[in-house]
Motif scaffolding. Structure first.
Motif, short mmCIF file in Angstrom:
data_model
loop_
_atom_site.label_atom_id
_atom_site.label_comp_id
_atom_site.label_asym_id
_atom_site.label_seq_id
_atom_site.Cartn_x
_atom_site.Cartn_y
_atom_site.Cartn_z
N HIS A 51 0.83 -1.22 0.00
CA HIS A 51 0.00 0.00 0.00
C HIS A 51 0.86 1.26 0.00
CE1 HIS A 51 0.98 0.91 4.21
NE2 HIS A 51 0.84 -0.39 4.44
N LEU A 67 -8.04 -7.81 -9.13
CA LEU A 67 -7.45 -6.87 -8.19
C LEU A 67 -7.97 -7.23 -6.80
CD1 LEU A 67 -5.76 -4.35 -7.60
CD2 LEU A 67 -7.73 -2.96 -8.30
N SER A 90 -7.37 -7.12 -2.57
CA SER A 90 -6.74 -6.31 -1.54
C SER A 90 -6.99 -6.88 -0.15
CB SER A 90 -7.30 -4.88 -1.62
OG SER A 90 -6.82 -4.08 -0.55
N THR A 140 -5.50 2.20 -1.54
CA THR A 140 -4.51 2.03 -2.60
C THR A 140 -5.12 1.26 -3.77
OG1 THR A 140 -2.72 2.01 -0.97
CG2 THR A 140 -2.23 1.11 -3.15
N ALA A 141 -5.82 0.18 -3.47
CA ALA A 141 -6.42 -0.64 -4.52
C ALA A 141 -7.46 0.14 -5.32
CB ALA A 141 -7.06 -1.88 -3.90
N GLU A 142 -8.20 1.01 -4.66
CA GLU A 142 -9.22 1.78 -5.38
C GLU A 142 -8.58 2.75 -6.37
OE1 GLU A 142 -11.42 3.39 -2.10
OE2 GLU A 142 -12.83 1.68 -2.05
N ALA A 196 -7.67 0.59 -9.21
CA ALA A 196 -8.87 0.16 -9.93
C ALA A 196 -9.31 1.18 -10.97
CB ALA A 196 -10.01 -0.09 -8.93
N VAL A 251 -12.53 -4.04 -7.01
CA VAL A 251 -11.64 -4.42 -5.92
C VAL A 251 -12.31 -5.52 -5.10
CG1 VAL A 251 -10.45 -3.66 -3.83
CG2 VAL A 251 -10.64 -2.11 -5.79
N THR A 288 -11.75 -8.00 -1.69
CA THR A 288 -10.98 -7.96 -0.47
C THR A 288 -10.84 -9.37 0.13
OG1 THR A 288 -12.93 -7.46 0.90
CG2 THR A 288 -11.64 -5.59 0.08
N VAL A 340 -2.91 -6.32 -3.27
CA VAL A 340 -2.46 -5.15 -2.53
C VAL A 340 -2.39 -5.54 -1.06
CG1 VAL A 340 -2.87 -2.74 -1.95
CG2 VAL A 340 -3.54 -3.62 -4.21
#
Length: 213
Positions: A9, A51, A53, A62-64, A67, A74, A76, A148
């Protein structure tokens, strides 16, 4: 062969303050958001299909950002969380007592089964991370997932993929928004299993300025 990209991240407020995060959380700094944009531009042409996370806020944030560039949703997975740092979470490293600092270092210094009170051991961290990446082999052929995750977690994962015990002293530095890659290799030249292709690449952070993003 299965290819998995790994991203730490972006910088957080607690990173900047040198405060212990673990599974507690703090938002990205402006620098952290810039780093996330930089790594997003680095990976946009790598054929990422998934993707995934950690569910902690700093990883999701960070992932958003990734994205938006990758045009992917995303997902999780709580197994990708950072090492649980127990009673030390939220404390500044510079303000720890000598006893607290010894406790902080114990899981990272090669002591088997060491854990911070109310936290977890490096072996427990490694077990859940390997469960998560092994599940990726069930994705459709041709999938290229990007995870992530977090600094200690990724260092532990990469170290164990290289054959080190989970409690081995930490020797891998993974900076915020560094890019790593592991592959699952089943070919004739290497023993079947995960191998490290790249660890901690930050060339994308050094070659761009904020004005270019």
């Amino acid at each position: 062969m299965t290819i998995v990209y790994l991203v730490r991240h972006g910088e957080t407020q607690w990173n900047a303050q040198k405060r212990i995060q673990g599974q507690a959380d703090s938002p990205l700094t402006e620098e952290g958001r810039i780093q996330a944009k930089q790594v997003a531009m680095r990976v946009k042409n790598l054929g990422i299909t998934h993707l995934i996370s950690s569910d902690l806020g700093r990883a999701v944030e960070t992932a958003e950002i990734l994205a938006q560039v990758l045009m992917l949703p995303v997902q999780t997975d709580k197994r990708l969380r950072e090492l649980d740092m127990g009673i030390l979470e939220g404390k500044c490293v510079s303000e720890l007592t000598p006893e607290e600092d010894m406790i902080r270092r114990s899981p990272l210094s090669g002591t088997p089964d060491a854990r911070i009170p109310n936290g977890e051991s490096m072996q427990e961290l490694a077990n859940r991370l390997h469960d998560a990446i092994d599940d990726l082999r069930m994705l459709p052929d041709g999938s290229v997932p990007l995870l992530v995750c977090h600094g200690l977690a990724l260092g532990c994962l990469i170290g164990t993929v290289m054959g080190l015990p989970a409690h081995a002293p930490r020797r891998i530095r993974l900076r915020n928004c560094s890019l790593s890659r592991i592959d699952y290799q089943a070919g004739e030249w290497l023993a079947e299993g995960w191998i490290v292709e790249t660890a901690g690449d930050i060339s994308h952070l050094e070659s761009h300025s904020a004005d270019e993003l």
